[in-house]
Design a protein around this motif. Structure first.
Motif, mmCIF file in Angstrom:
data_model
loop_
_atom_site.group_PDB
_atom_site.id
_atom_site.type_symbol
_atom_site.label_atom_id
_atom_site.label_comp_id
_atom_site.label_asym_id
_atom_site.label_seq_id
_atom_site.Cartn_x
_atom_site.Cartn_y
_atom_site.Cartn_z
ATOM 1 N N VAL A 316 0.823 -1.199 0.000
ATOM 2 C CA VAL A 316 0.000 0.000 0.000
ATOM 3 C C VAL A 316 0.862 1.255 0.000
ATOM 4 N N ASP A 320 -0.342 2.376 -3.406
ATOM 5 C CA ASP A 320 -1.642 2.986 -3.110
ATOM 6 C C ASP A 320 -2.734 2.412 -4.019
ATOM 7 N N THR A 354 -7.541 1.781 2.207
ATOM 8 C CA THR A 354 -7.388 0.525 1.468
ATOM 9 C C THR A 354 -8.447 -0.467 1.897
#
Length: 388
Positions: A316, A320, A354
């Motif tokens: 992440v 992203d 997320t």
């Protein structure tokens, strides 16, 4: 610069064929409406595709109107037969389908680890030939193969990888030799799983996501803006080599022990389960680890989520992606419960929002992805009818 007449015809033909594949049989009027093409153009392409043997009359529309009912045109499904393989360390699964992806026959066979390269290759090829015969496929048009390891982006070949059986690499060449008329393509198993989840699974609404493969080993597939990213050497997503805290050492160029694999591979999951008193079928392979996760206590799932969050949060921070799918047999076995636990931990570790989802297809995603890829490649070849 406007397209040439031949290019325009090819584009229109491909558009019509894609619609027939997605929607099923359609009338010429429905094709006109869905494509936006003129009636004469649709009439020409229907004739052209029929002469090429790509479409045929599949019935009548059944609409109540004066005169005869409109003819329904559909893709000739048996124009080509396809095969898909899921090649694992411990065996092979094979499925044979028609051009529309309808399964005609399928089977699996274990391949023992102590079998030599030659016998292992022969077992796998014989399985493909047997399943093709059961499906009535005299000639396979395209064969799609999903296998662990790196795919060379320049050659499209499976590269030699430490820890993987040599028969994996030899199998591709053997299939091409035994099936000289077939187009044989190999792709990394995790990449194929991501393709399947995007087309038929939990990522259908996502153009950007990462699939974290949790099976015998670990891996990741990266899809950005709708495209699969492979990297300069084909190694995008080799997350098993990611250095992480909580391991005894660091990974090396020849082995991922000490990397994220040491936290989330099937052997590591089995060891963690034992620490929490979770007992299921013994073994280090993915099905055994999935059984442990499915039978897991809350404390065990919390501990596993702690481990997985380390890898997920690293992905992440760099990409992203907005969405991470926990794939493979383990990801599917953990379900929404494990996914929720991982998402909660990532939320505490990263400022980037997320969503974490559980795989809808599990280990079957590799075979499904291989079949989808074979079908796409066959259609790309067949859906370019010769000019008249």
């Amino acid at each position: 610069m406007p397209a040439s007449p031949s290019t325009a015809r090819a584009i229109n033909d491909r558009l019509a064929l894609r619609l027939l594949q997605r929607e099923g049989p359609l009338t010429a009027g429905q094709l006109k409406q869905l494509t936006g093409l003129s009636r004469p153009t649709v009439a020409d392409l229907v004739e052209r595709l029929a002469v090429a043997g790509l479409i045929e009359v599949a019935g009548e529309s059944g609409e109540q109107r004066r005169g005869p009912n409109a003819k329904l045109y559909g893709i000739v499904a048996d124009r080509a037969q396809l095969a898909a393989l899921d090649v694992r360390t411990e065996g092979v699964s094979v499925v044979v389908s028609d051009l529309l992806g309808r399964v005609l026959a399928e089977s699996s066979a274990p391949i023992a680890g102590d079998v030599g390269t030659g016998p292992a290759v022969e077992q796998a090829v014989a399985l493909v030939e047997r399943v093709a015969k059961e499906a009535g496929a005299d000639r396979l048009h395209t064969v799609g193969i999903g296998a662990p390891g790196l795919i060379d982006p320049a050659t499209g070949e499976l590269r030699s990888s430490t820890g993987l059986p040599e028969w994996h690499r030899r199998l591709v060449a053997a299939l091409q030799e035994r099936l000289p008329e077939a187009r044989v393509h190999v792709e990394n198993e995790t990449n194929l799983a991501a393709l399947a989840e995007q087309r038929d699974g939990v990522a259908q609404d996502r153009d950007t996501f990462v699939l974290l493969w949790l099976g015998h080993g670990t891996g990741a597939a990266v899809v950005l803006d709708g495209s699969l990213r492979r990297g300069a050497s084909g190694g995008t997503g080799e997350i098993g080599f990611l250095p992480v805290p909580g391991t005894a050492g660091l990974p090396s160029a020849t082995g991922c022990e000490g990397g994220f694999h040491s936290l989330a591979g099937s052997a590591a999951i089995a060891e963690l389960a034992g620490e929490y008193g979770v007992v299921a079928e013994a073994g280090e392979h993915a099905p055994a680890a999935a059984g442990l996760v499915a039978a897991g206590t809350a404390a065990f799932l919390d501990a596993l989520a702690d481990r997985l969050a380390v890898g997920v949060s690293s992905v992440v921070a760099v990409l992203d992606p907005g969405c991470v799918v926990l794939g493979g047999e383990v990801g599917q076995a953990g379900g929404a419960d494990l996914a929720r636990r991982v998402e909660e931990r990532v939320r505490r570790m990263s400022p980037l929002p997320t969503e974490v989802r559980s795989s809808a297809l599990g280990g079957a995603a590799v075979l499904r992805g291989a079949l989808l890829t074979a079908r796409d490649r066959a259609q790309d070849d067949l859906f370019s009818p010769p000019e008249r």
